[in-house]
Design an enzyme around this catalytic site. Sequence first.
Site, PDB file in Angstrom:
ATOM      1  N   LEU A 222      34.322  -9.798  12.348  1.00 17.97           N
ATOM      2  CA  LEU A 222      34.132  -9.295  11.081  1.00 17.97           C
ATOM      3  C   LEU A 222      35.565  -9.480  10.327  1.00 17.97           C
ATOM      4  CD1 LEU A 222      32.088  -8.139   8.783  1.00 17.97           C
ATOM      5  CD2 LEU A 222      33.082  -5.909   9.219  1.00 17.97           C
ATOM      6  N   CYS A 223      36.622  -9.414  10.984  1.00 11.64           N
ATOM      7  CA  CYS A 223      37.967  -9.528  10.224  1.00 11.64           C
ATOM      8  C   CYS A 223      38.138 -11.032   9.807  1.00 11.64           C
ATOM      9  CB  CYS A 223      39.022  -9.171  11.092  1.00 11.64           C
ATOM     10  SG  CYS A 223      39.032  -9.769  12.877  1.00 11.64           S
TER      11      CYS A 223
END
Length: 453
Positions: A222-223
């Site tokens: 997700l980062c």
Amino acid sequence: MTSLNNGVESPHSPLSPSNNYRYSQIRNLLERSSAFAQEDYEPGQENLERLSDVKILIVGAGGLGCELLKSLAYMGFSNIDIIDMDIIDLSNLNRQFLFRMNDIGRSKAEVAAEFIRKRVPNCNVTPHFKKIQEMDAEFYRSFNIVVCGLDSIVARRWINGLLLSLLEYDEETNALDTNSIIPLIDGGTEGFKGNARLILPGLTACIECTLDLYPPQVTYPLCTIANKPRLPEHCIEYARIISWDKEKPFGNDVSIDGDDPNHIRWLYDKACERANEFGIQGVSYRLTQGVIKNIIPAVASTNACIATMCATECFKLATSCSQFLNSYIVFNQAESIYTYIFEAERKSDCVGCNRNATFRRSLNFKSTDKLSSVIEFLCKNIEYQMNSPALTATKTDGSGSRTLYMQSLKSIEEATRPNLEKTLGDLGLVNGQEILVSDPTTPQTLVFILKLD
């Protein structure tokens, strides 16, 4: 399997004279001796009746699941449950033959059960329109055989871990109680290739033992999606995970429908905006649809072949009429028909099926490494191949634990998201600290020891 008051066989029974033709080939197998039979096999018509006492669970009602349900019903099994969380869409109809145009939007499990009950009256099929994780241990314990027709490695690993957790051992001798074993038969296909395997939990190699046989799952941290997209897929995932939830383009309670062209068009437009912002090429409508639906190529004839192999293993386990598979068969019909059987080996340190294996593995990082690097390692490492790991660190003073990152709950994910860009040192983690990792791929929590250079 008698049913009427006068003791006459029900016309729906496999032993009924009216069903002599339907089960004639099955009788040929079960009413005569064979050099390939197991030691406890005794020929006779009671073997056909025994099929009705075997309770089978089919996991998945898609391409493989439809074939499995049909084959098991026609083999004489009459006590079958089928579980699937999906609904029928238009793209299913070319190969999932139990469904029709007017079934679109309905539960796959329920429609498949209705179809088979009408076609094979003596077969009792119970559908479950649920996720596999929503059923408790006692539900799974009630079955004699579990057959998987899944398109998800995550779901396979979860079922594998669940059946392993149901095993019982003698407290004094640590010997496995073989009566607690529920055989797992697993089939998988992709295009013209497929495989089938038989797993006897606690005795033979489990899914985790041979995890390296599966291609790594395509996951995107997700980062990376939120901060440093590099691929067109990152842009599409950003539109799916962040933009959709933020903008709610079709209403607050509307989830993404991969078969709705309006939904796909909106996601495609948002992905293009994201790609233009970061100078990324390659976002297309077709790629967007493929990423959103996680499309795996399927060929009906491959599904039929693999489902037949799985159903045959069910039949052999239930009747002992032949030696069962030991333990893995691969199938390829890309150019000609090719099959190969081999015995999968158990791993001595398997985190799934070896009770004596230590679950305290090492996580070797530097104090300057970011938490996102740890998550990326757990997702990409061939041994773990996690999907969305949640990390919790035990406090060094033994007073409890704190969540480092959890993606499954929106509120916690938002609160812990800043930790992804922090270093392990900034998070206050020290050498030798325990990190607890949970993931949808397994019902159990793994314990790691953090080793900082």
